[in-house]
Design an enzyme around this catalytic site. Sequence first.
Site, PDB file in Angstrom:
ATOM      1  CG  HIS A  94      48.716-102.234  33.136  1.00  0.00           C
ATOM      2  ND1 HIS A  94      47.679-102.385  34.042  1.00  0.00           N
ATOM      3  CD2 HIS A  94      48.162-101.717  32.017  1.00  0.00           C
ATOM      4  CE1 HIS A  94      46.557-101.975  33.483  1.00  0.00           C
ATOM      5  NE2 HIS A  94      46.820-101.562  32.239  1.00  0.00           N
ATOM      6  CG  ASP A 115      44.479-100.680  29.849  1.00  0.00           C
ATOM      7  OD1 ASP A 115      43.995-101.711  30.360  1.00  0.00           O
ATOM      8  OD2 ASP A 115      45.353 -99.986  30.404  1.00  0.00           O
ATOM      9  CB  CYS A 150      45.537-104.888  35.080  1.00  0.00           C
ATOM     10  SG  CYS A 150      47.037-105.588  35.743  1.00  0.00           S
TER      11      CYS A 150
END
Lengths: 305, 657
Positions: B456, B472, B412
């Site tokens: 995250h 995202d 991520c």
Amino acid sequence: MPAQINAVADQINSVILGKSQQIRLAIACLLARGHLLIEDIPGVGKTTLAHAIATSLGLKFQRIQFTSDLLPADILGVSVYNRDSGIFEFHPGPVFTNVVLADEVNRATPRAQSALLEAMEENQVTTEGETRPLPRPFFVIATQNPSHQIGTFPLPESQLDRFLMRIELGYPDAEAERALLNGVDRRDLLGRLQPRLDAEGLAEVQRQVQQVHAAPALLDYLQALINYTRQTPHFEHGLSPRAALAMLHGARAWAYMDDRSHIVPEDLQTVLPAIVAHRLSPAGDIGGASRSELVARLLQQVAIP
Amino acid sequence: MVSLPTTLNTRVIGSRDIAWLSAGFLLACVPHLLRMPVWISLLTIAVAGGRLLQLRMRGKSVPKWLLILIAVSASAGILLQYRTLFGRDAGVALLVVMLALKLLETRTQRDGMLLGFLCCFLLVTNFLHSQTIPTAAYMLGCAWLLIACLINMQYTGPWPGWRPSVRRAGILIVQGVPLMLVLFLLFPRIQGPLWGLPQDAYAGLSGLSDNMSPGSLNSLILSDAIAFRASFNGNIPEPKDLYWRGPVLWDYDGRTWTAPRIVQSTNDLPDIKPQIEYTVTLEPHNKRWLFALEFPGMKPPRSIATLDMQLLSFTPVRSRVRYEMVSSIGVAYGADDDQSMLSRNLRLPPETNPRTSAYADELRKKFPDDRNLVGEVLARFRNENFVYTLSPPLLGEHPVDEFLFETRRGFCEHYASAFTVLMRAAGIPARVVTGYLGGEINPVGEYILVRQADAHAWVEVWLKNTGWVRVDPTAAVSPARVERGIASALPRSDVLPMFVRGDFALLQRMRLTLDSVTYTWNQWVLGYTPDRQRRFLSYIGFSEATWQTLAFILMVCAGVAILIGAGFALRDLRGVREDAVKKIYDKFCRKLTRHGLQRDVAEGPLDFARRAGQRLPDFAAAIQEITALYIALRYGGDAKAASMQIFRQRADKFSVK
């Protein structure tokens, strides 16, 4: 009857000067059917006191001087062969009497001591397989020198326990001592003592002492004293049930001599040092209090319920 | 009848007591031994073991000089080790070593009692490290043993075996429960450093930090430590909405993203219905962030909100905090942010990632509209062969170039970083947001459990007339990460902490139940804060109670408890129930006490009467009479010899004037 006892005490007081408290304790001990141990240095009148008590109470009296070579047979008696009759005849020893004065009991060997102490406990003598009862009443008045003196065999605790009371005479005060120095010879006085009581009279007094009332409140106090010695860490051992009985009987005798039909806490407190001091020892060896300090602590710390 | 010794005594205690003490001491310090430097633990065990060995072999006692030598050198060693003798770790180490040495010289009952009580204190220091249920249970066991040990030392006669002491210790503990509850509920709790842990207690707390470079989140993903728990009033939102916002990173130096040191605070928080209400219980992480779902609609107490929607506590979170929160999901904010702020979110280090810049220019030409451009990049992530993995290849001088055009394997943080750089290069203000995504729903306790492994990083971009919008990129690459959690997104070959994958159903169930119990414990026992205490007190009728009021209530409670206890103890000490005669006599004695005649506890009635008569000759006859009646009634054998009425009457009428 207490009047007769007080007459006995007065008569002894005229021989042993300035020791009325100890004399009363000694008489109380005998009224409570206990044996008496008198401990002090030589020359303060131990033997005289024992003699005076026996004579005043009108009892038969025998004296055994304990030495290191004394044998049990010297105390208890021996069987001797009689050529005429062809049998062994028992010749009773000095122990067959009402009052035995065991003088300097701690100078004899443990073997000789134990012969006497057995007689004290059982009120009978067993020799050569035959048991012979001792006369009634039977008292032992033993005297001993302080144990640290040379040539002594200290009595073991178990045997000390058989004496109901242990008293110390101590030096007389100046006034009493002056009277002693001015007065006639004590031995002459002893010879002139009159019996104020006889064996039957004494037995009756002892029976009456047993009747003295011990109230529950008083027994509470007695048990509190006993428990204190068992629960606080200052004492090596607590007091035994035998000691508790001794305290009760001693207090009864004292109350009787005070002409009371019941015990008050003061009676117990008065007889306590003489009864428990020789049965207690301080715990451990660190900061150990003396026996008299232990007794003083016992008297101060335990509240009267 | 219980007679208490007046002083703690110097009686030598037996080897059995020493052995019990040693066991209690060792058990009390086992958790410390596991934490302390090896040499201290070994020294402690050696000294305690030596004492036991000495007991067994009946060896000679350790000379005083040797004890002093060990004590001094151990203190010096601790000073060298920790650079201080104070603080939690050094202090506990010193306590442990000194107690071990005290064990070595313990011989008398007084020493033993002291050591026993100090071990109890040592036991409490365990709470400085851990306040979990197993710790509390373990410590309760140790306390039990120590109390039994203290009881054991009181026997002077023959030992009745271990059972009576252990039973009595158990009874004492149970008897202590009401007192414990009163103290727990009423003991004044003061917010602030007074009850705080020493400074060095916070080393080693893990969590998000104010910067992010490749690989920094990676280590968090491998930790199954708990970040926080949240319980919702109402339904739990869908997993894809569970973006827990943390540090927002503005500045990029070509490798590392950093949060700005100072961000303006704001009171203008989005207030758009529907709002979600929930409560967060945050584990200490030694940083100031308070986590909330995007976007928070209120500030927790003692905190501020910043312009970039971070919630910052006034002080670093060093103990578990619990706060209520509302959030509006799926909104944008900051449409009117000023130009200077936006331009900071466009800054890129010069001469890095040339290929990315070129690609951005190309995109810009193709898509003049910002929204379309964002959509195109996401589509590229989705359609080209990007892989979501925890073990990406290492990146070189131009990390974004290499990632976008060569390796295409990342995590991520790689996606967030690359996406932001790309946006900035294309002229769209963008920044990286870190936090947690998702969490595990605990059906037992109906709350969400968020672990460090749920860390995250995502992106937010600023669109004209709309404001900051969440994007995202990881969701484009691996939708599973967002919807079903980290475990399903990663290939099975990747290593994950044991509890994150739900492989064993039974184990999973047990673990969730356990965590639910822990959650309750945290909520109601550890989370009993000054605030909760205030609420509890107002519930029982003491509203607006300050801690002074609390102290007062506590003292009154304690006073009453002590009086009751003392009453019982006194009754026990007297032993016998006092009868009526005794009561009247005591009253009579109290009358005399006023005239300086205090009857000693061991003074008999005759002696006292004699003394009183000497002191007050005028009343001697009356005193004698009353005393005689008392003796006859209490000690006499003949019930008819004296009358209770006359005694009562005489004693009542008696007065010294």
